[in-house]
Design a protein around this motif. Structure first.
Motif, PDB file in Angstrom:
ATOM      1  N   ARG A   6       0.871  -1.173   0.000  1.00  0.00           N
ATOM      2  CA  ARG A   6       0.000   0.000   0.000  1.00  0.00           C
ATOM      3  C   ARG A   6       0.913   1.229   0.000  1.00  0.00           C
ATOM      4  O   ARG A   6       1.681   1.457   0.928  1.00  0.00           O
ATOM      5  CB  ARG A   6      -0.901   0.029   1.227  1.00  0.00           C
ATOM      6  N   TRP A   7       0.814   1.997  -1.077  1.00  0.00           N
ATOM      7  CA  TRP A   7       1.620   3.205  -1.215  1.00  0.00           C
ATOM      8  C   TRP A   7       1.046   4.324  -0.340  1.00  0.00           C
ATOM      9  O   TRP A   7      -0.101   4.228   0.113  1.00  0.00           O
ATOM     10  CB  TRP A   7       1.681   3.621  -2.692  1.00  0.00           C
ATOM     11  N   PRO A   8       1.799   5.389  -0.111  1.00  0.00           N
ATOM     12  CA  PRO A   8       1.352   6.455   0.792  1.00  0.00           C
ATOM     13  C   PRO A   8       0.003   7.082   0.438  1.00  0.00           C
ATOM     14  O   PRO A   8      -0.703   7.569   1.318  1.00  0.00           O
ATOM     15  CB  PRO A   8       2.477   7.496   0.700  1.00  0.00           C
ATOM     16  N   THR A  30       4.557  -4.395   7.913  1.00  0.00           N
ATOM     17  CA  THR A  30       5.574  -3.402   8.257  1.00  0.00           C
ATOM     18  C   THR A  30       5.524  -2.236   7.280  1.00  0.00           C
ATOM     19  O   THR A  30       5.309  -2.423   6.088  1.00  0.00           O
ATOM     20  CB  THR A  30       6.975  -4.048   8.235  1.00  0.00           C
ATOM     21  N   THR A  31       5.712  -1.044   7.813  1.00  0.00           N
ATOM     22  CA  THR A  31       5.828   0.135   6.957  1.00  0.00           C
ATOM     23  C   THR A  31       7.297   0.511   6.849  1.00  0.00           C
ATOM     24  O   THR A  31       8.064   0.378   7.803  1.00  0.00           O
ATOM     25  CB  THR A  31       5.024   1.330   7.505  1.00  0.00           C
ATOM     26  N   TYR A  32       7.665   0.952   5.660  1.00  0.00           N
ATOM     27  CA  TYR A  32       9.037   1.365   5.374  1.00  0.00           C
ATOM     28  C   TYR A  32       8.997   2.740   4.727  1.00  0.00           C
ATOM     29  O   TYR A  32       8.086   3.022   3.939  1.00  0.00           O
ATOM     30  CB  TYR A  32       9.695   0.400   4.374  1.00  0.00           C
ATOM     31  N   PRO A  33       9.976   3.575   5.011  1.00  0.00           N
ATOM     32  CA  PRO A  33      10.090   4.799   4.213  1.00  0.00           C
ATOM     33  C   PRO A  33      10.249   4.382   2.742  1.00  0.00           C
ATOM     34  O   PRO A  33      10.870   3.342   2.451  1.00  0.00           O
ATOM     35  CB  PRO A  33      11.370   5.454   4.739  1.00  0.00           C
ATOM     36  N   VAL A  34       9.696   5.160   1.852  1.00  0.00           N
ATOM     37  CA  VAL A  34       9.723   4.813   0.432  1.00  0.00           C
ATOM     38  C   VAL A  34      11.143   4.495  -0.030  1.00  0.00           C
ATOM     39  O   VAL A  34      11.378   3.487  -0.711  1.00  0.00           O
ATOM     40  CB  VAL A  34       9.086   5.934  -0.419  1.00  0.00           C
ATOM     41  N   ALA A  35      12.113   5.322   0.344  1.00  0.00           N
ATOM     42  CA  ALA A  35      13.492   5.093  -0.096  1.00  0.00           C
ATOM     43  C   ALA A  35      14.012   3.745   0.385  1.00  0.00           C
ATOM     44  O   ALA A  35      14.690   3.020  -0.361  1.00  0.00           O
ATOM     45  CB  ALA A  35      14.397   6.220   0.387  1.00  0.00           C
ATOM     46  N   GLU A  36      13.710   3.379   1.608  1.00  0.00           N
ATOM     47  CA  GLU A  36      14.164   2.088   2.140  1.00  0.00           C
ATOM     48  C   GLU A  36      13.453   0.937   1.435  1.00  0.00           C
ATOM     49  O   GLU A  36      14.078  -0.095   1.117  1.00  0.00           O
ATOM     50  CB  GLU A  36      13.926   2.004   3.644  1.00  0.00           C
ATOM     51  N   PHE A  77       6.350   9.919  -4.668  1.00  0.00           N
ATOM     52  CA  PHE A  77       6.322  10.213  -3.241  1.00  0.00           C
ATOM     53  C   PHE A  77       7.660  10.714  -2.732  1.00  0.00           C
ATOM     54  O   PHE A  77       8.694  10.498  -3.364  1.00  0.00           O
ATOM     55  CB  PHE A  77       5.929   8.946  -2.460  1.00  0.00           C
ATOM     56  N   ALA A  78       7.621  11.337  -1.573  1.00  0.00           N
ATOM     57  CA  ALA A  78       8.854  11.763  -0.911  1.00  0.00           C
ATOM     58  C   ALA A  78       9.563  10.525  -0.367  1.00  0.00           C
ATOM     59  O   ALA A  78       8.901   9.545   0.013  1.00  0.00           O
ATOM     60  CB  ALA A  78       8.535  12.720   0.236  1.00  0.00           C
ATOM     61  N   PRO A  79      10.880  10.550  -0.295  1.00  0.00           N
ATOM     62  CA  PRO A  79      11.631   9.397   0.213  1.00  0.00           C
ATOM     63  C   PRO A  79      11.238   8.984   1.629  1.00  0.00           C
ATOM     64  O   PRO A  79      11.384   7.825   1.997  1.00  0.00           O
ATOM     65  CB  PRO A  79      13.090   9.856   0.170  1.00  0.00           C
ATOM     66  N   THR A  80      10.733   9.930   2.405  1.00  0.00           N
ATOM     67  CA  THR A  80      10.371   9.627   3.791  1.00  0.00           C
ATOM     68  C   THR A  80       8.907   9.226   3.972  1.00  0.00           C
ATOM     69  O   THR A  80       8.518   8.821   5.073  1.00  0.00           O
ATOM     70  CB  THR A  80      10.666  10.832   4.701  1.00  0.00           C
ATOM     71  N   ASP A  81       8.087   9.348   2.907  1.00  0.00           N
ATOM     72  CA  ASP A  81       6.716   8.838   2.990  1.00  0.00           C
ATOM     73  C   ASP A  81       6.779   7.342   3.252  1.00  0.00           C
ATOM     74  O   ASP A  81       7.803   6.701   2.996  1.00  0.00           O
ATOM     75  CB  ASP A  81       5.963   9.100   1.680  1.00  0.00           C
ATOM     76  N   GLU A  82       5.677   6.774   3.746  1.00  0.00           N
ATOM     77  CA  GLU A  82       5.718   5.363   4.126  1.00  0.00           C
ATOM     78  C   GLU A  82       4.884   4.470   3.220  1.00  0.00           C
ATOM     79  O   GLU A  82       3.766   4.807   2.838  1.00  0.00           O
ATOM     80  CB  GLU A  82       5.255   5.205   5.570  1.00  0.00           C
ATOM     81  N   VAL A  83       5.463   3.326   2.900  1.00  0.00           N
ATOM     82  CA  VAL A  83       4.790   2.283   2.132  1.00  0.00           C
ATOM     83  C   VAL A  83       4.681   1.066   3.041  1.00  0.00           C
ATOM     84  O   VAL A  83       5.588   0.769   3.810  1.00  0.00           O
ATOM     85  CB  VAL A  83       5.553   1.971   0.818  1.00  0.00           C
ATOM     86  N   ARG A  84       3.545   0.386   2.968  1.00  0.00           N
ATOM     87  CA  ARG A  84       3.291  -0.751   3.857  1.00  0.00           C
ATOM     88  C   ARG A  84       3.222  -2.045   3.057  1.00  0.00           C
ATOM     89  O   ARG A  84       2.539  -2.115   2.020  1.00  0.00           O
ATOM     90  CB  ARG A  84       1.967  -0.527   4.582  1.00  0.00           C
ATOM     91  N   VAL A  85       3.905  -3.064   3.528  1.00  0.00           N
ATOM     92  CA  VAL A  85       3.811  -4.391   2.931  1.00  0.00           C
ATOM     93  C   VAL A  85       2.584  -5.064   3.540  1.00  0.00           C
ATOM     94  O   VAL A  85       2.538  -5.310   4.752  1.00  0.00           O
ATOM     95  CB  VAL A  85       5.088  -5.224   3.196  1.00  0.00           C
ATOM     96  N   GLU A  86       1.594  -5.323   2.710  1.00  0.00           N
ATOM     97  CA  GLU A  86       0.328  -5.880   3.195  1.00  0.00           C
ATOM     98  C   GLU A  86       0.345  -7.397   3.306  1.00  0.00           C
ATOM     99  O   GLU A  86      -0.147  -7.951   4.270  1.00  0.00           O
ATOM    100  CB  GLU A  86      -0.817  -5.433   2.290  1.00  0.00           C
ATOM    101  N   SER A  87       0.876  -8.075   2.271  1.00  0.00           N
ATOM    102  CA  SER A  87       0.835  -9.538   2.297  1.00  0.00           C
ATOM    103  C   SER A  87       1.772 -10.132   1.249  1.00  0.00           C
ATOM    104  O   SER A  87       2.231  -9.438   0.344  1.00  0.00           O
ATOM    105  CB  SER A  87      -0.590 -10.035   2.049  1.00  0.00           C
TER     106      SER A  87
END
Length: 90
Positions: A6-8, A30-36, A77-87
């Motif tokens: 799921r993107w920001p 888990t959510t990760y900053p976009v850059a990570e 998105f900004a590098p610090t925005d968060e993306v979540r791994v859903e499944s």
């Protein structure tokens, strides 16, 4: 293996990995900053590509396509925005 994120902006996207290695670098819920997330995904796809190359003698076009799709999405998105791994799905 498919992995759903799921993107920001709330957009949900499924990506393909030719290897289960993705489960070693990303965690469900888990959510990760976009850059990570991009860095981790790139690492996964490079490992997956190497595994396909070792087994079949040629690289995996799907790995390259997956990272290209992730790079394109991440660019919104900004590098610090968060993306979540859903499944993960196999």
């Amino acid at each position: 293996m498919m992995f759903d994120v799921r993107w920001p902006d709330g957009t949900e996207v499924s990506y393909y990995s030719p290897s289960l290695v993705v489960t070693e670098h990303l965690d469900t819920g888990t959510t990760y900053p976009v850059a990570e997330f991009v860095t981790r995904s790139r690492t996964c796809m490079e490992i997956a590509d190497a595994r396909v190359r070792a087994k079949y003698g040629f690289g995996c076009a799907q790995s390259a396509r997956t990272i290209a799709l992730i790079d394109a999405a991440a660019g919104r998105f900004a590098p610090t925005d968060e993306v979540r791994v859903e499944s993960f799905r196999s």
